[in-house]
Design an enzyme around this catalytic site. Structure first.
Site, mmCIF file in Angstrom:
data_model
loop_
_atom_site.group_PDB
_atom_site.id
_atom_site.type_symbol
_atom_site.label_atom_id
_atom_site.label_comp_id
_atom_site.label_asym_id
_atom_site.label_seq_id
_atom_site.Cartn_x
_atom_site.Cartn_y
_atom_site.Cartn_z
ATOM 1 N N HIS A 1 3.108 -2.257 -4.645
ATOM 2 C CA HIS A 1 4.523 -2.226 -5.011
ATOM 3 C C HIS A 1 5.330 -2.908 -3.901
ATOM 4 O O HIS A 1 4.790 -3.199 -2.828
ATOM 5 C CB HIS A 1 5.012 -0.778 -5.215
ATOM 6 C CG HIS A 1 4.865 0.085 -4.004
ATOM 7 N ND1 HIS A 1 3.881 1.025 -3.861
ATOM 8 C CD2 HIS A 1 5.583 0.117 -2.848
ATOM 9 C CE1 HIS A 1 3.994 1.613 -2.690
ATOM 10 N NE2 HIS A 1 5.021 1.079 -2.051
HETATM 11 C C1 T46 Z 1 4.548 2.379 0.924
HETATM 12 C C2 T46 Z 1 3.101 2.504 1.254
HETATM 13 C C3 T46 Z 1 2.757 1.864 2.564
HETATM 14 C C4 T46 Z 1 6.374 11.730 -1.700
HETATM 15 O O1 T46 Z 1 6.604 12.775 -2.344
HETATM 16 N N1 T46 Z 1 7.123 11.450 -0.607
HETATM 17 C C5 T46 Z 1 6.910 10.326 0.149
HETATM 18 O O2 T46 Z 1 7.607 10.111 1.137
HETATM 19 C C6 T46 Z 1 5.864 9.430 -0.254
HETATM 20 C C7 T46 Z 1 5.597 8.163 0.545
HETATM 21 C C8 T46 Z 1 5.123 9.732 -1.361
HETATM 22 N N2 T46 Z 1 5.369 10.870 -2.061
HETATM 23 C C9 T46 Z 1 4.535 11.201 -3.217
HETATM 24 C C10 T46 Z 1 4.703 10.273 -4.404
HETATM 25 C C11 T46 Z 1 3.320 10.245 -5.014
HETATM 26 O O3 T46 Z 1 3.186 11.315 -5.916
HETATM 27 O O4 T46 Z 1 3.163 11.074 -2.805
HETATM 28 C C12 T46 Z 1 2.382 10.511 -3.845
HETATM 29 C C13 T46 Z 1 1.659 9.254 -3.355
HETATM 30 O O5 T46 Z 1 2.630 8.228 -3.090
HETATM 31 P P1 T46 Z 1 2.379 6.680 -3.463
HETATM 32 O O6 T46 Z 1 1.534 6.577 -4.644
HETATM 33 O O7 T46 Z 1 3.707 5.987 -3.497
HETATM 34 O O8 T46 Z 1 1.545 6.214 -2.156
HETATM 35 P P2 T46 Z 1 1.109 4.735 -1.758
HETATM 36 O O9 T46 Z 1 0.072 4.885 -0.722
HETATM 37 O O10 T46 Z 1 0.789 3.903 -2.937
HETATM 38 O O11 T46 Z 1 2.433 4.083 -1.082
HETATM 39 C C14 T46 Z 1 2.972 4.637 0.102
HETATM 40 C C15 T46 Z 1 4.499 4.710 0.003
HETATM 41 O O12 T46 Z 1 4.873 5.397 -1.195
HETATM 42 C C16 T46 Z 1 5.145 3.356 -0.012
HETATM 43 O O13 T46 Z 1 6.530 3.482 0.207
HETATM 44 O O14 T46 Z 1 5.181 1.403 1.289
HETATM 45 O O15 T46 Z 1 2.615 3.854 1.232
#
Ligand code: T46
Length: 143
Positions: free
Chosen positions: A49
């Site tokens: 993303h």
């Molecule tokens: C990014 C890359 C480097 C939260 O509730 N709070 C938070 O601050 C974050 C980051 C995530 N979440 C929840 C949302 C999802 O249910 O944790 C779960 C996993 O998050 P996500 O699928 O967005 O994780 P990544 O590893 O794909 O992405 C993350 C960050 O979201 C993003 O901003 O730049 O790491």
């Protein structure tokens, strides 16, 4: 939209090493949120993303992982494997993380609270928006 690797000063003595992170100092923004990921499975790809506003610094505090960064015109691949290096990820960069080592702990400092509306999760939408942005080449800068 430069890709900047921040060298984090390491305070070392015979007891080991210490790195301090300070907002508006070695971290170039006010830190509003810190999160970290660990126990990432093999063959997992995270991220995939871009963010509209969010700026972040990613640090592999343990182990390693690879990053793919994409500004819609160029892509760059990086290995993050040093707890004394921070990868600055500006807004509007598509990012993917993969090849996490088994012991990898990837910590991320962010300048905004979590906001789902800030995410651009569709690559074609990202390309459309990136097309309208001024051309800024991808540069890897050691700071
Ligand atoms: C990014 C890359 C480097 C939260 O509730 N709070 C938070 O601050 C974050 C980051 C995530 N979440 C929840 C949302 C999802 O249910 O944790 C779960 C996993 O998050 P996500 O699928 O967005 O994780 P990544 O590893 O794909 O992405 C993350 C960050 O979201 C993003 O901003 O730049 O790491």
């Amino acid at each position: 939209m430069d890709i900047k690797m921040i060298r984090l000063q390491t305070h070392g003595d015979d007891r080991g090493s210490l790195v301090a992170l300070e907002q508006e100092n070695n971290i170039p923004f006010e830190i509003k949120r810190v999160y970290y990921m660990f126990k990432t499975g093999q063959n997992v790809r995270r991220g995939c993303h871009a963010h509209r506003r969010l700026r972040q610094v990613a640090i592999a505090v343990r182990g390693s992982c690879r990053f793919l960064l994409d500004n819609g015109r160029e892509q760059i691949e990086l290995l993050l494997d040093n707890p004394a290096q921070g990868l600055l990820i500006d807004s509007f960069i598509w990012r993917e993380m993969y090849e996490f080592s088994e012991d990898c702990v990837l910590m991320v400092l962010a300048d905004q609270l979590y906001d789902e509306t800030d995410y651009v999760r569709n690559y074609n939408d990202f390309l459309e928006i990136a097309k309208k942005a001024p051309l800024i080449p991808h540069k890897l800068i050691q700071a």
